[in-house]
Design a protein around this motif. Structure first.
Motif, short mmCIF file in Angstrom:
data_model
loop_
_atom_site.label_atom_id
_atom_site.label_comp_id
_atom_site.label_asym_id
_atom_site.label_seq_id
_atom_site.Cartn_x
_atom_site.Cartn_y
_atom_site.Cartn_z
N VAL A 199 20.97 0.84 -2.96
CA VAL A 199 22.16 1.95 -3.21
C VAL A 199 21.44 3.11 -3.08
CG1 VAL A 199 23.29 0.53 -4.92
CG2 VAL A 199 21.53 1.85 -5.60
N GLU A 200 19.86 3.26 -3.19
CA GLU A 200 19.25 4.71 -3.27
C GLU A 200 18.34 4.28 -1.95
OE1 GLU A 200 19.85 7.17 -4.01
OE2 GLU A 200 20.50 7.59 -6.22
N PRO A 201 18.57 4.01 -0.64
CA PRO A 201 17.70 3.74 0.41
C PRO A 201 16.55 4.92 0.31
CG PRO A 201 19.60 4.28 1.38
CD PRO A 201 19.86 4.21 -0.36
N ASP A 202 16.93 6.08 0.30
CA ASP A 202 16.09 7.25 0.48
C ASP A 202 14.68 6.92 -0.60
OD1 ASP A 202 17.72 8.41 1.90
OD2 ASP A 202 18.44 9.71 0.87
N PHE A 203 14.72 6.40 -1.49
CA PHE A 203 13.65 6.19 -2.56
C PHE A 203 12.51 5.24 -1.62
CE2 PHE A 203 16.38 6.13 -6.65
CZ PHE A 203 16.36 7.58 -6.42
N GLN A 204 12.92 4.48 -0.76
CA GLN A 204 11.94 3.60 -0.06
C GLN A 204 11.00 2.96 -0.94
OE1 GLN A 204 10.22 6.46 2.75
NE2 GLN A 204 11.91 6.23 3.97
N SER A 205 11.72 2.29 -2.00
CA SER A 205 10.64 1.75 -3.11
C SER A 205 10.33 0.40 -3.28
CB SER A 205 11.40 2.18 -4.40
OG SER A 205 12.67 1.73 -4.61
N ARG A 206 11.20 -0.48 -2.29
CA ARG A 206 10.96 -1.83 -2.45
C ARG A 206 9.54 -2.31 -2.20
NH1 ARG A 206 11.56 -6.10 1.37
NH2 ARG A 206 11.82 -4.51 3.10
N GLU A 207 8.93 -2.05 -1.27
CA GLU A 207 7.46 -2.36 -1.22
C GLU A 207 6.62 -2.14 -2.21
OE1 GLU A 207 9.07 -0.63 1.09
OE2 GLU A 207 9.35 -1.77 2.93
N VAL A 208 6.80 -0.77 -2.84
CA VAL A 208 5.93 -0.40 -4.15
C VAL A 208 6.10 -1.22 -5.19
CG1 VAL A 208 5.33 1.36 -5.57
CG2 VAL A 208 5.62 1.93 -3.29
N TYR A 209 7.63 -1.58 -5.31
CA TYR A 209 8.04 -2.34 -6.74
C TYR A 209 7.37 -3.85 -6.65
CZ TYR A 209 10.35 1.61 -8.47
OH TYR A 209 10.72 2.83 -9.14
N ILE A 210 7.64 -4.56 -5.11
CA ILE A 210 7.37 -5.82 -5.23
C ILE A 210 5.65 -5.92 -5.09
CG2 ILE A 210 6.81 -7.45 -3.28
CD1 ILE A 210 9.66 -6.74 -2.29
N LEU A 211 5.13 -4.93 -4.68
CA LEU A 211 3.42 -5.05 -4.91
C LEU A 211 3.20 -4.78 -6.44
CD1 LEU A 211 1.60 -3.67 -1.89
CD2 LEU A 211 1.59 -5.91 -2.56
N ASP A 212 3.78 -4.01 -7.10
CA ASP A 212 3.43 -3.56 -8.59
C ASP A 212 3.68 -4.73 -9.28
OD1 ASP A 212 2.93 -1.65 -10.59
OD2 ASP A 212 4.89 -2.28 -11.11
N ASN A 213 4.79 -5.58 -9.10
CA ASN A 213 4.93 -6.87 -9.85
C ASN A 213 4.07 -7.83 -9.57
OD1 ASN A 213 7.36 -6.64 -11.53
ND2 ASN A 213 8.42 -6.36 -9.66
N LEU A 214 3.62 -7.93 -8.14
CA LEU A 214 2.69 -8.97 -7.75
C LEU A 214 1.15 -8.58 -8.37
CD1 LEU A 214 2.15 -11.37 -5.77
CD2 LEU A 214 1.41 -9.70 -4.03
N HIS A 215 0.79 -7.47 -8.38
CA HIS A 215 -0.43 -7.00 -8.95
C HIS A 215 -0.56 -7.13 -10.39
CE1 HIS A 215 -1.42 -4.79 -5.16
NE2 HIS A 215 -1.39 -5.96 -4.76
N SER A 216 0.72 -6.84 -11.15
CA SER A 216 0.82 -6.98 -12.63
C SER A 216 0.45 -8.44 -12.94
CB SER A 216 1.98 -6.21 -13.01
OG SER A 216 1.85 -4.94 -12.84
N ALA A 217 1.32 -9.41 -12.40
CA ALA A 217 1.00 -10.55 -12.37
C ALA A 217 -0.29 -11.11 -12.26
CB ALA A 217 2.25 -11.52 -11.74
N PHE A 218 -0.73 -10.72 -11.20
CA PHE A 218 -2.07 -11.13 -10.67
C PHE A 218 -3.24 -11.19 -11.71
CE2 PHE A 218 -1.73 -11.41 -5.86
CZ PHE A 218 -1.05 -12.57 -5.86
N GLU A 219 -3.16 -9.79 -12.34
CA GLU A 219 -4.05 -9.62 -13.59
C GLU A 219 -4.05 -10.43 -14.53
OE1 GLU A 219 -6.96 -6.49 -15.06
OE2 GLU A 219 -6.14 -6.93 -12.97
N ALA A 220 -2.96 -10.41 -14.88
CA ALA A 220 -2.60 -11.30 -16.29
C ALA A 220 -2.70 -12.82 -16.20
CB ALA A 220 -1.00 -11.03 -16.95
#
Length: 945
Positions: free
Chosen positions: A420-441
């Motif tokens: 719904v907001e393609p201009d944000f181009q946020s998918r890659e950032v959010y996927i990696l943010d979740n991945l790295h947060s989970a990895f740390e814990a």
């Protein structure tokens, strides 16, 4: 609300008795109790085996009674404003609420005792009726267990009959909570220019927060998620206020007398008690145009009038339409209310039909709120709307599988915002943010599985403890991986069937696996879904895949920061391999496998890359030759490596160095390419990983050369945005806007003179002009922080004055953080003391302030001492997150000893696992520093010589 404005418990109890009798006529008028159970039932009721249960389990309700419908009346007696009269020593405010409930239930096994939940309530007048025979069953005794069970035990003169239908009527009274749980009061100041003496007027409202086990604080109920029922609610509230609830109000409000109204709501669909919600306020609505569902977004009248709810109203409709199309299932009600609350324990709560948000998570003010704030609002709304299907429509059987709610909501929100907001181009950032947060814990031996046994999640503290990074971030990450394993169209088809077949019911992860297995089989898949996924959800941690590109062998081993820990865990690992020739292949690495020699073998000295686009939940290590080839590629032409993997290579190398799997020099060498990198993802990963080095070394001689290196590396990025920054403008595209902020923060915090001068000048101009803020909203947070950090008392007190006088939630949030940036210890100490006064710092903001202060090297020790001195008060907030951040810099034997004493001496509640993890991480930090400090110092000195 401060305690001195509340009525005492003794007065409340006495008043409750009087109130119950005095409102009998009103109750009769407002609620007409039916003598039979409605036949309108969206789903068949569950059945249970007829075995002798005896006493109930220690913590769980027995399954011999199944609630089907509640009729609830609630009467909060609070005032929306304080009326102070001459010669009156106490204000008129009260924290009392009264009410009654009739629960209709079915008996599946004969019993002479009814067990349900009640906590901190005075319960009166138990009455049980056999609906089938229209006979009253005498109540012998009512006992409220004063222990962790919160059981309300009702002993009957006659046993309930198997197969019979009954009703239980109870009246009750209680007090609004002062910790934002259950039913609580919230305050805000109404901005009233021109009012006498230009004074702002305090306003009060009532809201609820039931998840996970707080509905029992509001009315007696079967407060477990698999006891779904319909809820028919009536709220008595003062005139000039509006009551909202889960259900639809189609009849308006009925006048009771000159002071009170009664608002009745239609029965809800079947739902769990933790989704029960209502509010009473003077808020006004912004409707969302079009669509089958009537959507209204409520907020303070001045916020609504100023248009601060406009963006939320617009994006909510788009996201709801996206989910309805994606799942092929209509949102189950004709109305959806959402409300922006001044006080809340969480940013958002997905209550069916009435989603509650903290104001910051819903309100957006053009010209004041950051453009990037839109992303955060959209992502939060998407998360809560995804819950309308994952959690509300289909609910986990017990809290041990809460990841089926939170993991799915986190996963689905990423794709909704991207759509719904393609201009944000946020998918890659959010996927990696979740991945790295989970990895740390998940790299600690004290981690927890996504799905554990029900027996391990029993007490309220244990239940609250499962709402953690593993549940949200790892849950989303393994779903990304599963969708990639079976192919996304197959995954989506299975999810649509799963939601359709299990709507209004309760499931567990085994049922989910069955649906994905069936869809995969229809697609000629060869994956044993349960066998593969159980290794990811029933075990802690994740694997490190080690690839030897010379021999073509690949092995897995449980990745842990603590290299002395012993683990034999293994996984089914989906491997996606990319070779320098752009050839991509996929294999499943099974426990005990050594890989596929053709897939992992390097030919002609070319590099290979594993975990393409980071869909797998694992880390990768290579033989030194392949690491060198990848490093050369990053420094010569990084575009040959996928964007997400440029960030992941940095993250893997740094964390492998922390675990002593590779030499720390390898990780540091990987940061060289960042000097010429302009993309957000690699910079985010680099900053995130270097933060660990900063925490470990900012109290040592390593910090000086480290700062110099970071200053040199970020300067080209800072200069690339200087035309925008100097003129208080921002580039187009949200990724570039985020990287502009990164550039300023890294440059200023590491002493780049032109950055510090820029921040000081802009802040100084603001202090002079005062009424006009020419700093772009995107840049205010970082500039406020850096100006306060490099300033003194005058700069800090100016920020404090702005905080006290600002009504914008975005601006207050920026200033709350900026005030923690000062290097003056006495100012930080004063700031912490302010958190003890709810008139200065709201309770919901206390843990945020302490976390911000602890991230400042000058305030870390202050914050640690403060939480121990005021544990009873500060632990009312997000205590697990508080401990995680405050202890993140611990790296000495002295700090370890203090942490171990803290674990023994304090009631940790839901933070118990976080403290154990902090102890483990501190031990890892101590050992890592002892082995790597000299190496790191030498590397930074050599790079800056």
């Amino acid at each position: 609300m401060s305690k001195n404005s509340l009525v005492s418990k003794a007065f409340a109890a006495a008043f409750a008795v009087l109130t119950i009798s005095s409102i009998a006529g009103i109750v009769t008028m407002v609620i007409l109790y039916k003598t039979q159970i409605s036949t309108m039932n969206p789903t068949p009721r569950p059945t249970f085996p007829s075995t002798t249960t005896g006493l109930p389990p220690v913590m769980r309700l027995p399954k011999n009674l199944v609630p089907e419908r509640y009729k609830v009346l609630l009467w909060p007696h609070f005032y929306t404003r304080i009326i102070e009269e001459v010669n009156v020593t106490s204000p008129n405010q009260t924290a009392l609420f009264t009410g009654n409930t009739t629960v209709f239930f079915h008996c599946v096994q004969s019993t002479s005792t009814i067990y349900l939940h009640s906590q901190d309530l005075e319960v009166f007048g138990g009455s049980v009726v056999n609906i089938d025979k229209n006979e009253r069953i005498p109540v012998i005794q009512t006992v409220n267990h004063k222990d962790q069970t919160d059981f309300l035990e009702i002993q009957l003169d006659n046993a309930l009959e198997t197969g019979g239908n009954y009703s239980l009527y109870l009246a009750f009274s209680g007090e609004l909570s002062d910790n934002l749980l259950g039913m609580y009061s919230s305050t805000y100041e109404e901005d009233t220019p021109g009012h006498e003496d230009d004074r702002d007027i305090d306003r009060f409202l009532v809201a609820t927060a039931m998840e996970p086990t707080y509905a029992r604080r509001v009315f007696p109920c079967f407060d477990e998620p698999d006891f779904k029922a319909e809820f028919e609610v009536t709220i008595i509230h003062r005139k000039h206020t509006r009551a909202l609830a889960n259900g639809i109000n189609t009849d308006g409000s009925n006048i009771i007398d000159n002071e009170w109204l009664s608002t009745a709501f239609q029965p809800t669909p079947l739902m769990s008690t933790y989704l029960f919600a209502f509010t009473v306020s003077e808020f006004t609505a912004t409707p969302s145009s079009g669509g089958r569902v009537e959507i209204n977004t409520y907020a303070r009248p001045e916020a609504t009038q100023a248009g601060h709810t406009k963006y939320a109203a617009e994006i909510t409709r788009k996201i709801l339409d996206f989910f309805e199309a994606r799942f092929g299932i209509a949102y189950p009600q004709k109305k959806l209310d959402q409300i922006a609350l001044p006080d809340s324990q969480s940013l958002g709560m997905e209550n069916l039909g009435l989603i509650t948000y903290l104001e910051w998570g819903l309100l957006y003010e053009e010209g004041v709120s950051s453009l990037l704030h839109k992303e955060e609002i959209a992502l939060l709304i998407a998360h809560e709307l995804a819950h309308q299907w994952f959690g509300n429509l289909v609910t986990m059987k017990w809290w041990n599988d809460i990841w089926l709610n939170e993991g799915f909501a986190t996963y689905m929100s990423i794709f909704a915002v991207d759509a719904v907001e393609p201009d944000f181009q946020s998918r890659e950032v959010y996927i990696l943010d979740n991945l790295h947060s989970a990895f740390e814990a998940d790299a600690l031996a004290s981690s927890c599985p996504l799905s554990t046994s029900q027996e391990d999640v029993q007490t309220n503290s244990q239940i609250t403890g499962v709402f953690n990074t593993i549940t949200y971030s790892k849950g989303a990450a393994v779903l990304v991986m599963l969708a990639d394993i079976v192919d996304k169209p197959v995954f989506d088809k299975a999810i649509r069937r799963y939601l359709s077949d299990w709507k209004y019911k309760n499931t567990d992860q085994n049922i989910l696996w069955e649906y994905i297995q069936k869809a995969d089989d229809e697609n000629d898949g060869s994956t044993n879904v349960a066998e593969v996924m159980d290794t990811w959800t029933k075990q802690i941690g994740y694997p490190l895949i080690t690839i030897n590109t010379t021999s073509g062998e690949g092995f897995q081993k449980h990745f842990l920061f603590n290299d002395s820990a012993v683990s034999s865990l293994s996984w089914y690992v989906p491997i996606k391999v990319m070779k320098e020739t752009n050839q991509i292949s996929s294999i499943m690495l099974k426990p005990g496998d050594s890989g596929n020699k053709d897939a992992f073998l390097s030919t002609k000295g070319e590099w290979i890359l594993v975990n393409v686009n980071c869909t797998g939940y694992y880390r990768v290590n290579y033989n030194p030759e392949n690491w060198e080839r990848l490093l050369t590629q990053l420094q010569t032409d990084p575009s040959r490596i996928p964007l997400m993997n440029r960030g992941q290579l940095v993250d893997d190398a740094f964390n492998l160095a922390r675990a002593k799997v590779v030499d720390v020099n390898l990780a540091l060498n990987l940061t060289r390419f960042i000097r010429d990198e302009t993309e957000l993802v690699p910079w985010e990963s680099t900053i995130r990983n270097l933060e660990y080095f900063v925490r470990m070394f900012d109290r040592s001689e390593v910090y000086g050369p480290m700062q110099m290196y970071l200053r040199n590396q970020v300067e080209p990025l800072y200069d690339s945005f200087s035309n925008y920054t100097d003129n208080s403008t921002v580039p187009t595209g949200h990724s570039s806007q985020t990287n502009q902020i990164n550039a300023i923060e890294v440059a200023c915090s590491n002493g780049l003179p032109k950055c510090i001068k820029m921040a000081q000048n802009k802040y100084a101009n603001l202090m002079i002009i005062n009424s006009t803020n020419n700093i772009h909203p995107n840049l205010r947070s970082v500039i406020y922080c850096q100006a306060v950090a490099h300033g003194g008392k005058e700069e800090w007190e100016f920020a404090w004055d702005m905080f006290l006088t600002s009504y914008d939630v975005s601006e207050r949030g920026r200033l709350l953080k900026a005030l923690s940036c000062t290097k003056k210890i006495w100012l930080l100490s004063r700031y912490l003391d302010y958190t003890l006064d709810p008139d200065l710092i709201r309770l919901m903001d206390v843990s945020s302030v302490i976390r911000y202060v602890s991230k400042n090297v000058a305030g870390q020790a202050l914050a640690w001492n403060f939480i121990r001195a005021h544990w009873e008060y500060v632990s009312q907030g997000n205590v697990a997150g508080l401990i995680e951040v405050v202890t993140s810099r611990f790296s000495t034997q002295f700090e370890l000893g203090e942490l171990e004493r803290f674990e023994m001496d304090y009631d940790l509640g839901p933070a118990f696992r976080t403290v154990y993890q902090a102890i483990e991480q501190t031990r890892v930090n101590i050992q890592w520093i002892s082995e790597n400090k000299d190496v790191v110092l030498h590397w930074f000195e050599a790079e800056t010589a």
